[in-house]
Design an enzyme around this catalytic site. Structure first.
Site, short mmCIF file in Angstrom:
data_model
loop_
_atom_site.label_atom_id
_atom_site.label_comp_id
_atom_site.label_asym_id
_atom_site.label_seq_id
_atom_site.Cartn_x
_atom_site.Cartn_y
_atom_site.Cartn_z
N SER A 20 0.85 -1.20 0.00
CA SER A 20 0.00 0.00 0.00
C SER A 20 0.88 1.24 0.00
CB SER A 20 -0.93 0.01 1.22
OG SER A 20 -0.17 0.04 2.42
N ASP A 67 6.32 -10.23 8.46
CA ASP A 67 6.56 -9.17 9.43
C ASP A 67 8.05 -8.85 9.36
OD1 ASP A 67 7.04 -7.57 11.66
OD2 ASP A 67 5.66 -8.69 12.95
N ASN A 94 11.56 0.22 1.58
CA ASN A 94 10.52 1.24 1.71
C ASN A 94 9.80 1.21 3.05
OD1 ASN A 94 8.09 2.99 0.77
ND2 ASN A 94 7.17 1.00 1.21
N SER A 146 13.62 10.21 5.11
CA SER A 146 12.57 11.21 5.30
C SER A 146 13.24 12.56 5.48
CB SER A 146 11.73 10.87 6.53
OG SER A 146 10.83 11.91 6.83
N TYR A 159 11.62 7.72 15.43
CA TYR A 159 11.45 7.67 13.98
C TYR A 159 12.52 8.52 13.31
CZ TYR A 159 9.29 8.39 9.38
OH TYR A 159 9.05 8.47 8.03
N LYS A 163 15.41 7.21 10.71
CA LYS A 163 15.54 7.72 9.35
C LYS A 163 16.91 8.36 9.11
CE LYS A 163 11.76 6.33 7.52
NZ LYS A 163 11.83 5.32 6.44
#
Length: 252
Positions: A20, A67, A94, A146, A159, A163
């Site tokens: 997705s 997973d 990704n 990111s 996070y 990144k």
């Protein structure tokens, strides 16, 4: 129309988190190039539906439910894709989740789980496919980071740390494997309007802030990232490695 890169035809590509969002757009972009695409994701329903739709359009794709925090399962999924589609020539790291978390509430278990979700699998997926690329005489790893750590965004420190680690890993692998003609690059997306982002974070106030900070007025969409991923995997990018390509509409 998106560019076509003939060297990607029949190349085996793995996309993690490919069921997705940005991942699905990347899967579709490689399928449109004629690549054989392995899709790794926890969401079996979405992954199966995507691969079935692509197969109906004549593409070659295989879904492996996994997973990615489970490294033995990740390794087994890559083995299954290799057995079905051939040696891996391209890896797109990704998969990630940008869940918010106040610093004062982070416990060690949560920290470890966030790093496993957002970074650790990138190392082990790369480790698993790099021998294929060496044997093939070259390959490409494209990992998603990111702009979050670049702009110093608050509210998600683990996070952001994960990144940042993506960039360090890519630069190190680029140095180690460049002699084998393996290129390792990073894409740093800005705010990409996936369904998850629109559901969880998009408000009129947030959208107004985005429009003010970006140079480009339009909202960015998953296809904006997919086109860059395909380019970086292609021979048109044969001189590019160890680099971070920002795709943020001019936010930075």
């Amino acid at each position: 129309m998106p560019a076509i890169y003939p060297d990607l035809r029949d190349k085996t590509v793995i996309v993690t988190g490919g069921a997705s969002g940005i991942g699905a757009a990347i899967v579709e972009a490689f399928a449109a190039q004629g690549a054989r695409v392995g899709v790794l994701d926890l969401d079996a329903e979405a992954g199966t539906a995507l691969v079935d739709r692509l197969a109906g359009d004549g593409a070659t794709a295989q879904f492996e439910p996994v997973d990615l925090r489970d490294i033995p399962a990740l390794r087994a999924a890559i083995v299954a894709v290799r057995a079905a589609l051939g040696p891996i020539g391209v890896l797109i790291n990704n998969a990630a989740r940008d869940d918010r978390h106040p610093t004062e509430e982070v416990e060690p278990d949560y920290f470890d789980e966030r790093m496993a979700t957002n970074f650790r699998h990138q190392f082990f997926a790369s480790q698993a496919v790099l021998p294929d690329m060496v044997a093939l005489g070259g390959g490409a790893v494209v990992s998603l980071s990111s702009i979050v750590p670049m702009v110093g965004m608050g509210g998600m420190p683990v996070y952001s740390a994960a990144k940042s680690a993506v960039v360090g890993l890519a630069r190190s692998l680029a140095r180690d494997y460049g002699r084998h003609n393996v290129r390792v690059n990073v894409i740093a997306p800005g705010w990409i309007m996936t369904e998850r982002q629109k559901t969880l974070w998009l408000t009129p106030e947030a959208d107004a802030m985005r429009a003010e900070r970006q140079c480009l007025p339009r909202r960015l969409v998953p296809e904006d990232i997919a086109r860059v991923a395909v380019f970086l995997a292609s021979e048109d990018a044969s001189g590019i490695t160890g680099q971070t390509q920002v795709v943020d509409g001019g936010w930075l």
